[in-house]
Design an enzyme around this catalytic site. Structure first.
Site, PDB file in Angstrom:
ATOM      1  N   ARG A 177      -1.788 -13.749   2.811  1.00  0.00           N
ATOM      2  CA  ARG A 177      -1.041 -12.768   1.982  1.00  0.00           C
ATOM      3  C   ARG A 177       0.091 -12.123   2.777  1.00  0.00           C
ATOM      4  O   ARG A 177       1.034 -11.606   2.203  1.00  0.00           O
ATOM      5  CB  ARG A 177      -1.986 -11.693   1.423  1.00  0.00           C
ATOM      6  CG  ARG A 177      -2.587 -10.807   2.485  1.00  0.00           C
ATOM      7  CD  ARG A 177      -3.538  -9.733   1.991  1.00  0.00           C
ATOM      8  NE  ARG A 177      -4.156  -9.091   3.156  1.00  0.00           N
ATOM      9  CZ  ARG A 177      -5.191  -9.571   3.824  1.00  0.00           C
ATOM     10  NH1 ARG A 177      -5.772 -10.679   3.414  1.00  0.00           N
ATOM     11  NH2 ARG A 177      -5.670  -8.969   4.902  1.00  0.00           N
ATOM     12  N   ASN A 178      -0.006 -12.149   4.095  1.00  0.00           N
ATOM     13  CA  ASN A 178       1.028 -11.523   4.928  1.00  0.00           C
ATOM     14  C   ASN A 178       1.978 -12.528   5.570  1.00  0.00           C
ATOM     15  O   ASN A 178       2.711 -12.185   6.492  1.00  0.00           O
ATOM     16  CB  ASN A 178       0.375 -10.637   5.990  1.00  0.00           C
ATOM     17  CG  ASN A 178      -0.190  -9.390   5.361  1.00  0.00           C
ATOM     18  OD1 ASN A 178       0.344  -8.911   4.356  1.00  0.00           O
ATOM     19  ND2 ASN A 178      -1.266  -8.864   5.914  1.00  0.00           N
ATOM     20  N   ASP A 194       4.772  -8.218   7.428  1.00  0.00           N
ATOM     21  CA  ASP A 194       3.899  -7.049   7.318  1.00  0.00           C
ATOM     22  C   ASP A 194       3.334  -6.581   8.655  1.00  0.00           C
ATOM     23  O   ASP A 194       2.181  -6.871   8.998  1.00  0.00           O
ATOM     24  CB  ASP A 194       2.762  -7.320   6.319  1.00  0.00           C
ATOM     25  CG  ASP A 194       2.154  -6.009   5.837  1.00  0.00           C
ATOM     26  OD1 ASP A 194       2.513  -4.963   6.406  1.00  0.00           O
ATOM     27  OD2 ASP A 194       1.336  -6.043   4.916  1.00  0.00           O
ATOM     28  N   ALA A 253       0.825  -1.208   0.000  1.00  0.00           N
ATOM     29  CA  ALA A 253       0.000   0.000   0.000  1.00  0.00           C
ATOM     30  C   ALA A 253       0.863   1.264   0.000  1.00  0.00           C
ATOM     31  O   ALA A 253       0.471   2.293  -0.534  1.00  0.00           O
ATOM     32  CB  ALA A 253      -0.914  -0.017   1.210  1.00  0.00           C
ATOM     33  N   ASP A 277      -3.166  -8.048  11.186  1.00  0.00           N
ATOM     34  CA  ASP A 277      -3.397  -8.308   9.759  1.00  0.00           C
ATOM     35  C   ASP A 277      -2.920  -9.709   9.382  1.00  0.00           C
ATOM     36  O   ASP A 277      -2.262  -9.905   8.360  1.00  0.00           O
ATOM     37  CB  ASP A 277      -2.687  -7.221   8.930  1.00  0.00           C
ATOM     38  CG  ASP A 277      -3.278  -7.079   7.534  1.00  0.00           C
ATOM     39  OD1 ASP A 277      -4.302  -7.738   7.255  1.00  0.00           O
ATOM     40  OD2 ASP A 277      -2.717  -6.311   6.731  1.00  0.00           O
TER      41      ASP A 277
HETATM   42  N1  LIG Z   1      10.908  -9.973   2.821  1.00  0.00           N
HETATM   43  C1  LIG Z   1      10.372 -10.205   1.620  1.00  0.00           C
HETATM   44  N2  LIG Z   1      10.923 -11.112   0.793  1.00  0.00           N
HETATM   45  C2  LIG Z   1      10.373 -11.371  -0.420  1.00  0.00           C
HETATM   46  N3  LIG Z   1       9.273 -10.751  -0.890  1.00  0.00           N
HETATM   47  C3  LIG Z   1       8.689  -9.834  -0.116  1.00  0.00           C
HETATM   48  C4  LIG Z   1       9.202  -9.506   1.166  1.00  0.00           C
HETATM   49  N4  LIG Z   1       8.386  -8.585   1.709  1.00  0.00           N
HETATM   50  C5  LIG Z   1       7.426  -8.338   0.818  1.00  0.00           C
HETATM   51  N5  LIG Z   1       7.597  -9.082  -0.297  1.00  0.00           N
HETATM   52  C6  LIG Z   1       6.744  -9.086  -1.485  1.00  0.00           C
HETATM   53  O1  LIG Z   1       6.180  -7.795  -1.666  1.00  0.00           O
HETATM   54  C7  LIG Z   1       4.755  -7.860  -1.581  1.00  0.00           C
HETATM   55  C8  LIG Z   1       4.247  -6.617  -0.876  1.00  0.00           C
HETATM   56  O2  LIG Z   1       4.678  -6.617   0.477  1.00  0.00           O
HETATM   57  P1  LIG Z   1       4.176  -5.556   1.520  1.00  0.00           P
HETATM   58  O3  LIG Z   1       4.403  -6.080   2.867  1.00  0.00           O
HETATM   59  O4  LIG Z   1       4.702  -4.208   1.208  1.00  0.00           O
HETATM   60  O5  LIG Z   1       2.711  -5.478   1.045  1.00  0.00           O
HETATM   61  P2  LIG Z   1       1.344  -5.542   1.710  1.00  0.00           P
HETATM   62  O6  LIG Z   1       1.097  -6.908   2.227  1.00  0.00           O
HETATM   63  O7  LIG Z   1       0.360  -5.000   0.765  1.00  0.00           O
HETATM   64  O8  LIG Z   1       1.621  -4.576   2.909  1.00  0.00           O
HETATM   65  P3  LIG Z   1       1.070  -3.201   3.327  1.00  0.00           P
HETATM   66  O9  LIG Z   1      -0.293  -3.514   3.845  1.00  0.00           O
HETATM   67  O10 LIG Z   1       2.042  -2.741   4.369  1.00  0.00           O
HETATM   68  O11 LIG Z   1       1.083  -2.349   2.125  1.00  0.00           O
HETATM   69  C9  LIG Z   1       4.464  -9.172  -0.839  1.00  0.00           C
HETATM   70  O12 LIG Z   1       3.224  -9.694  -1.164  1.00  0.00           O
HETATM   71  C10 LIG Z   1       5.600 -10.062  -1.332  1.00  0.00           C
HETATM   72  O13 LIG Z   1       5.290 -10.610  -2.583  1.00  0.00           O
END
Ligand SMILES: Nc1ncnc2c1ncn2[C@@H]1O[C@H](COP(=O)(O)OP(=O)(O)OP(=O)(O)O)[C@@H](O)[C@H]1O
Length: 413
Positions: free
Chosen positions: A276-277, A290, A158, A272
């Protein structure tokens, strides 16, 4: 009226990778972050007071940081411990380019700080004890953008994009994942980003994603963490629909419970929990990730209920806007459902509003698929008890699942 030292942060114009992020094109975010300041061990960058205050332990301990004085106006300030309190003194810039706190002007910020240190002249005439004694160095978790090379985009959240990157410490290079903050973050978004990092720094468990640090000297802000090459558990389950075996599903559920048990012991409400997290290591071990919504409190009241993961939330959270460790237990039940349903969307065919009505008003619960072991299904239904007090604790859930694991192994033998 003294002129403020720094100017509002303009946007980054860098072109890089698939986004407009490039670590080599630093945002010219202030007129005065000169090389001497950037190189000073005691310069901490744009770090919120919550993060620097624990570093200032003794009287006279000080550091230099950027801070948002009024919305959009970034200034440089000296934060220090005086009379057992933490005080923040803004550095001003004179019309002829000199720097000063009250009366004494110098040509550079480092000279100004040195002058106050050597002469022992207090930073303010109102605080006789505001005498600079010990410069506090940047902690190991405060990283430089220069040590991070973005390699390729892994995903998008996000607040910004996530990249595979190379992190260098001296001779050593390490593969990492870097969560970036979109340029020109609002103060609120920046504080949320820093809070996520602050919480993650407290945790060290094999089923919780580890943070290496944050780079906040310039835009984009970066959160550097261990890379999970397996991607999200949700995308793994969907990609391997019909192919993820019973043992693996049980392992995913058990490892997630292990990570959450650890977080429960740390009093962390994740808020959360969902497939997905959860991320997967190269060996497909689950890592809880996350922490953007998380808090280290027993109870969180959040009136917004805006953009919340309705299908993962407990009835009392949906109704009373209150989050507790028991909210996470409910969400864990939904996560296990996702695992056994190969990453299907919970409450298939229902909108968020319909789900809310069915769960809260009609006390509706989803069914666990037949292939889910009875003991695991029982755990899930217990997680979905209307009364949060009746929901099991994570430690108990972990022990039950571990036992199911053992029985499965024995029956295979
Ligand atoms: N440590 C990691 N290693 C590999 N891929 C990652 C890692 N962290 C995030 N990702 C990838 O990036 C995507 C987005 O992660 P992020 O945590 O920013 O998104 P989100 O779940 O939408 O979180 P937020 O709600 O904080 O925006 C994840 O779905 C994953 O595919």
């Amino acid at each position: 009226m003294p002129q403020l030292l720094s100017k509002p942060l303009p946007g980054t114009t860098g072109k890089g990778l698939e986004s407009n992020i490039n670590k080599n094109e630093h945002t010219e975010d202030t007129i005065s972050i000169t090389d001497d300041v950037r190189a000073a061990d005691y310069y901490h960058g744009l770090v919120p007071r919550t993060d620097v205050e624990p570093l200032l332990k003794k009287e006279g301990d000080f550091l230099l940081r950027k801070t948002e004085h009024t919305p959009g106006i970034i200034v440089l300030a000296i934060s220090m411990r005086v009379n057992s309190n933490i005080k923040h003194y803004m550095i001003n810039q004179g019309p002829n380019g000199t720097f000063y706190l009250e009366g004494h002007h110098e040509n550079s910020i480092s000279e100004l700080i040195n002058w106050h240190r050597t002469t022992k002249v207090p930073l303010s005439s109102n605080a006789a004890n505001a005498i600079l004694k010990r410069p506090v160095e940047r902690p190991a978790w405060l990283l430089n953008h220069d040590s991070i090379t973005l390699v390729k985009k892994l995903g998008e959240g996000a607040f910004g994009e996530v990249f595979l990157a190379e992190f260098s410490t001296g001779e050593e290079k390490q593969e990492v994942a870097v969560k970036t903050m979109r340029n020109e973050p609002t103060r609120e978004a920046r504080l949320k980003f820093m809070k996520e990092a602050r919480l993650m720094r407290k945790y060290n468990h094999r089923h919780v994603v580890k943070i290496l640090g944050v780079a906040v000297h310039e835009n984009p802000l970066m959160l550097v963490m261990e890379v999970c090459p397996g991607g999200s558990l949700l995308s793994y389950l969907r990609k391997n629909k019909g192919k993820t075996g019973a043992a693996q599903k049980l392992r995913f559920s058990t490892e997630a419970a292990d990570g959450l048990w650890y977080l429960e012991k740390q009093c962390c409400i994740h808020r959360d929990i969902a497939a997905r997290n959860c991320l997967l290591s190269a060996k497909t071990e689950v890592k809880i990730a996350d922490f953007g919504m998380s808090d280290d409190k027993k109870i969180v009241h959040d009136d917004t209920l805006d953009k919340v993961p309705v299908k993962w939330l407990s009835p009392e959270t949906l109704q009373g806007k209150v989050y507790s460790l028991k909210t996470d237990i409910w969400s864990y039940g939904v996560l296990v459902w996702e695992v056994y349903m190969d990453g299907a969307e919970p409450y298939p065919g229902l909108s968020n509003i319909q789900t809310r009505a069915k769960v809260v008003v009609q006390n509706y619960r989803m069914e666990m698929p037949k292939e889910c072991p009875t003991a695991v299904a029982k755990v899930v239904y217990a997680c979905w008890d209307k009364d949060p007090k009746n929901r099991p604790e994570m430690g108990k859930i972990f022990r039950i699942l571990k036992e199911v694991n053992m029985r499965t192994i024995q029956s295979v033998r």
